[in-house]
Motif scaffolding. Structure first.
Motif, PDB file in Angstrom:
ATOM      1  N   ARG A  25       4.066  10.051  -7.271  1.00  0.00           N
ATOM      2  CA  ARG A  25       4.956  10.387  -8.386  1.00  0.00           C
ATOM      3  C   ARG A  25       4.166  10.647  -9.661  1.00  0.00           C
ATOM      4  O   ARG A  25       4.495  11.542 -10.446  1.00  0.00           O
ATOM      5  CB  ARG A  25       5.966   9.248  -8.608  1.00  0.00           C
ATOM      6  N   PHE A  26       3.135   9.845  -9.886  1.00  0.00           N
ATOM      7  CA  PHE A  26       2.298  10.056 -11.068  1.00  0.00           C
ATOM      8  C   PHE A  26       1.620  11.420 -11.018  1.00  0.00           C
ATOM      9  O   PHE A  26       1.547  12.133 -12.027  1.00  0.00           O
ATOM     10  CB  PHE A  26       1.261   8.936 -11.151  1.00  0.00           C
ATOM     11  N   LEU A  27       1.138  11.792  -9.829  1.00  0.00           N
ATOM     12  CA  LEU A  27       0.494  13.102  -9.698  1.00  0.00           C
ATOM     13  C   LEU A  27       1.490  14.231  -9.937  1.00  0.00           C
ATOM     14  O   LEU A  27       1.169  15.237 -10.588  1.00  0.00           O
ATOM     15  CB  LEU A  27      -0.136  13.223  -8.303  1.00  0.00           C
ATOM     16  N   ASP A  28       2.730  14.055  -9.420  1.00  0.00           N
ATOM     17  CA  ASP A  28       3.748  15.089  -9.642  1.00  0.00           C
ATOM     18  C   ASP A  28       4.078  15.222 -11.127  1.00  0.00           C
ATOM     19  O   ASP A  28       4.183  16.343 -11.654  1.00  0.00           O
ATOM     20  CB  ASP A  28       5.016  14.741  -8.853  1.00  0.00           C
ATOM     21  N   ALA A  29       4.237  14.068 -11.809  1.00  0.00           N
ATOM     22  CA  ALA A  29       4.528  14.121 -13.246  1.00  0.00           C
ATOM     23  C   ALA A  29       3.369  14.744 -14.015  1.00  0.00           C
ATOM     24  O   ALA A  29       3.570  15.506 -14.972  1.00  0.00           O
ATOM     25  CB  ALA A  29       4.813  12.711 -13.767  1.00  0.00           C
ATOM     26  N   LYS A  30       2.162  14.445 -13.590  1.00  0.00           N
ATOM     27  CA  LYS A  30       0.990  15.018 -14.250  1.00  0.00           C
ATOM     28  C   LYS A  30       0.961  16.531 -14.085  1.00  0.00           C
ATOM     29  O   LYS A  30       0.648  17.277 -15.024  1.00  0.00           O
ATOM     30  CB  LYS A  30      -0.270  14.382 -13.673  1.00  0.00           C
ATOM     31  N   LYS A  31       1.332  17.002 -12.880  1.00  0.00           N
ATOM     32  CA  LYS A  31       1.368  18.445 -12.659  1.00  0.00           C
ATOM     33  C   LYS A  31       2.416  19.108 -13.544  1.00  0.00           C
ATOM     34  O   LYS A  31       2.181  20.177 -14.120  1.00  0.00           O
ATOM     35  CB  LYS A  31       1.663  18.723 -11.190  1.00  0.00           C
TER      36      LYS A  31
ATOM     37  N   ARG B 270       0.832  -1.205   0.000  1.00  0.00           N
ATOM     38  CA  ARG B 270       0.000   0.000   0.000  1.00  0.00           C
ATOM     39  C   ARG B 270       0.870   1.260   0.000  1.00  0.00           C
ATOM     40  O   ARG B 270       0.584   2.233  -0.701  1.00  0.00           O
ATOM     41  CB  ARG B 270      -0.931  -0.026   1.209  1.00  0.00           C
ATOM     42  N   ARG B 271       1.961   1.217   0.789  1.00  0.00           N
ATOM     43  CA  ARG B 271       2.853   2.381   0.815  1.00  0.00           C
ATOM     44  C   ARG B 271       3.510   2.597  -0.550  1.00  0.00           C
ATOM     45  O   ARG B 271       3.623   3.731  -1.029  1.00  0.00           O
ATOM     46  CB  ARG B 271       3.922   2.188   1.895  1.00  0.00           C
ATOM     47  N   GLN B 272       3.965   1.502  -1.184  1.00  0.00           N
ATOM     48  CA  GLN B 272       4.572   1.629  -2.514  1.00  0.00           C
ATOM     49  C   GLN B 272       3.575   2.175  -3.524  1.00  0.00           C
ATOM     50  O   GLN B 272       3.915   3.017  -4.366  1.00  0.00           O
ATOM     51  CB  GLN B 272       5.106   0.271  -2.973  1.00  0.00           C
ATOM     52  N   LEU B 273       2.330   1.695  -3.445  1.00  0.00           N
ATOM     53  CA  LEU B 273       1.303   2.185  -4.352  1.00  0.00           C
ATOM     54  C   LEU B 273       1.044   3.668  -4.140  1.00  0.00           C
ATOM     55  O   LEU B 273       0.879   4.436  -5.102  1.00  0.00           O
ATOM     56  CB  LEU B 273       0.026   1.369  -4.164  1.00  0.00           C
ATOM     57  N   GLU B 274       1.032   4.079  -2.878  1.00  0.00           N
ATOM     58  CA  GLU B 274       0.826   5.498  -2.592  1.00  0.00           C
ATOM     59  C   GLU B 274       1.981   6.338  -3.123  1.00  0.00           C
ATOM     60  O   GLU B 274       1.776   7.433  -3.670  1.00  0.00           O
ATOM     61  CB  GLU B 274       0.670   5.683  -1.080  1.00  0.00           C
ATOM     62  N   GLU B 275       3.221   5.816  -2.989  1.00  0.00           N
ATOM     63  CA  GLU B 275       4.374   6.550  -3.514  1.00  0.00           C
ATOM     64  C   GLU B 275       4.302   6.670  -5.034  1.00  0.00           C
ATOM     65  O   GLU B 275       4.560   7.742  -5.602  1.00  0.00           O
ATOM     66  CB  GLU B 275       5.667   5.847  -3.103  1.00  0.00           C
ATOM     67  N   GLN B 276       3.959   5.578  -5.715  1.00  0.00           N
ATOM     68  CA  GLN B 276       3.829   5.637  -7.174  1.00  0.00           C
ATOM     69  C   GLN B 276       2.716   6.587  -7.596  1.00  0.00           C
ATOM     70  O   GLN B 276       2.853   7.335  -8.572  1.00  0.00           O
ATOM     71  CB  GLN B 276       3.565   4.233  -7.726  1.00  0.00           C
ATOM     72  N   GLU B 277       1.620   6.556  -6.854  1.00  0.00           N
ATOM     73  CA  GLU B 277       0.527   7.463  -7.173  1.00  0.00           C
ATOM     74  C   GLU B 277       0.949   8.915  -6.999  1.00  0.00           C
ATOM     75  O   GLU B 277       0.598   9.781  -7.811  1.00  0.00           O
ATOM     76  CB  GLU B 277      -0.673   7.137  -6.284  1.00  0.00           C
TER      77      GLU B 277
END
Length: 405
Positions: A77-83, A68-75
């Motif tokens: 990072r995805f949000l940062d890249a999207k921004k 769950r923690r890894q998934l949250e970290e990837q999510e």
């Protein structure tokens, strides 16, 4: 209730008459004790299973938390890249919007200029029309000049411009040049202190007169040409033409004979010997060397040993002492090889592709000479007493071409 086996003896002593009843009671008590032991064992197994289940559940819970923690970290990072991408897209849209506004402003400016140019053009057209439609009476249209003979007229005859005359000036006085006396040469009879003697100049020059060139004797016969080392003239080349062919029955393994037997070309590396079909005391060939960097021997001459070409494929790859079996010129090096003891003896410069080699043996004097492109190279061998010799070419490299003229 006691389940030990020691109480049974006491029961027998107290009630000896009731053995069967006591035995049944004993068996019943024993069965109850075994059932209790089984229940105790089952309870222990259940505890172990519960412990295993709890450990597995604990591990699974921990792994799930990590995932769950890894998934949250990837999510995240995805949000940062999207921004970042959204920011870049907004910047690009903003830039293109500013460029579009600038282009629109430039287009408006160009349209306004075009409108002004059209108005000016219309105004200019009106002025020109008005000027040509209402001519002024005081305006005189000039006439084109016409030419009549040497006079030029513009309505009235005009006189030609006066010619300029040169003022006559007296010629400059001629100053006579003083003639100098002829210079006399001063010589001294020796290196002593005697005064110099003046000698009148003469018409003789100090240059030495060149002695007249000695007239070269022109040979009239082939024997005369051979004895005096004369070159072969173009009209005499037919006398050195070989009547035979390269003999396909007396040749090595690494050659191809073509053009009705007049051309021989080596097609592999290895010692290759080819003899002519007819004996001769003179012949001419054209040589062509391969373009490779290898410079192995290419010997051309005369031999009476018709077995010289009988080399096996194994012998063709080994050292070959061909110089002991004939009279040759190694055209690759310009050196002599013969059975008289010559082993690459110095004779002339090396030949090149396209050069013509002529071999000649004088039957009377038994002397053998070579010619390069018709030029006599000198007597190579003397005392060649063999008869009935054949033209021969010996080579090692691939791509050597020798053709009869």
């Amino acid at each position: 209730m006691d389940c030990d086996g020691g109480d049974r003896a006491g029961w027998n002593e107290v009630s000896p008459t009731t053995d069967n009843t006591q035995d049944r009671d004993y068996d019943t008590q024993k069965d109850e004790c075994m059932m209790l032991d089984g229940e105790f064992k089952m309870s222990d197994d259940e505890d172990e299973i519960d412990d295993l289940h709890s450990g597995f559940l604990r591990d699974a819970t921990q792994e799930l938390a990590v995932a769950r923690r890894q998934l949250e970290e990837q999510e995240q990072r995805f949000l940062d890249a999207k921004k970042v991408q959204q920011h870049a897209l907004q910047s690009t849209i903003k830039y293109f919007g500013s460029v579009e506004r600038k282009l629109e402003a430039q287009m408006d400016h160009l349209n306004k200029q075009h409108t002004r140019y059209e108005e000016q053009e219309a105004r200019l057209g009106e002025l020109l029309t008005k000027a040509f439609d209402e001519p002024n009476d005081n305006t005189t249209i000039p006439k084109c000049p016409t030419t009549s003979g040497a006079a030029t007229t513009t309505g009235d005859a005009a006189s030609p411009p006066p010619k300029r005359t040169k003022t006559s000036e007296p010629p400059a006085a001629i100053v006579p040049i003083r003639a100098l006396p002829a210079r006399k040469a001063s010589i001294r009879p020796d290196n002593s202190d005697h005064p110099a003697i003046d000698v009148a100049p003469t018409n003789q020059t100090s240059k030495k007169t060149k002695a007249p060139a000695k007239e070269r004797r022109v040979p009239t016969t082939r024997r005369d040409a051979f004895e005096h080392g004369a070159d072969i003239a173009d009209h005499d080349r037919a006398a050195y033409s070989y009547p035979g062919r390269w003999d396909v029955a007396r040749c090595g393994h690494f050659n191809t004979i073509s053009n009705d037997g007049r051309i021989m070309v080596t097609d592999k590396h290895g010692w290759n010997v080819v003899l002519g079909s007819e004996p001769a005391d003179r012949f001419s060939v054209l040589v062509k060397f391969p373009s490779s960097k290898q410079k192995n021997s290419v010997a051309i001459g005369l031999t009476s040993d018709t077995s010289l070409c009988r080399l096996s494929r194994e012998e063709a790859q080994q050292p070959f002492g061909f110089n002991e079996r004939g009279w040759f010129l190694n055209v690759q090096l310009g050196k002599l090889c013969s059975k008289a003891g010559h082993d690459n003896a110095r004779y002339t410069q090396r030949f090149h592709t396209g050069d013509r080699l002529t071999v000649e043996l004088d039957p009377a004097t038994r002397r053998m000479s070579f010619y390069k492109n018709g030029k006599h190279l000198g007597v190579a061998y003397t005392d060649v007493h063999e008869t009935k010799m054949y033209p021969v070419v010996i080579s090692y490299d691939k791509g050597v071409k020798v053709s009869f003229e």
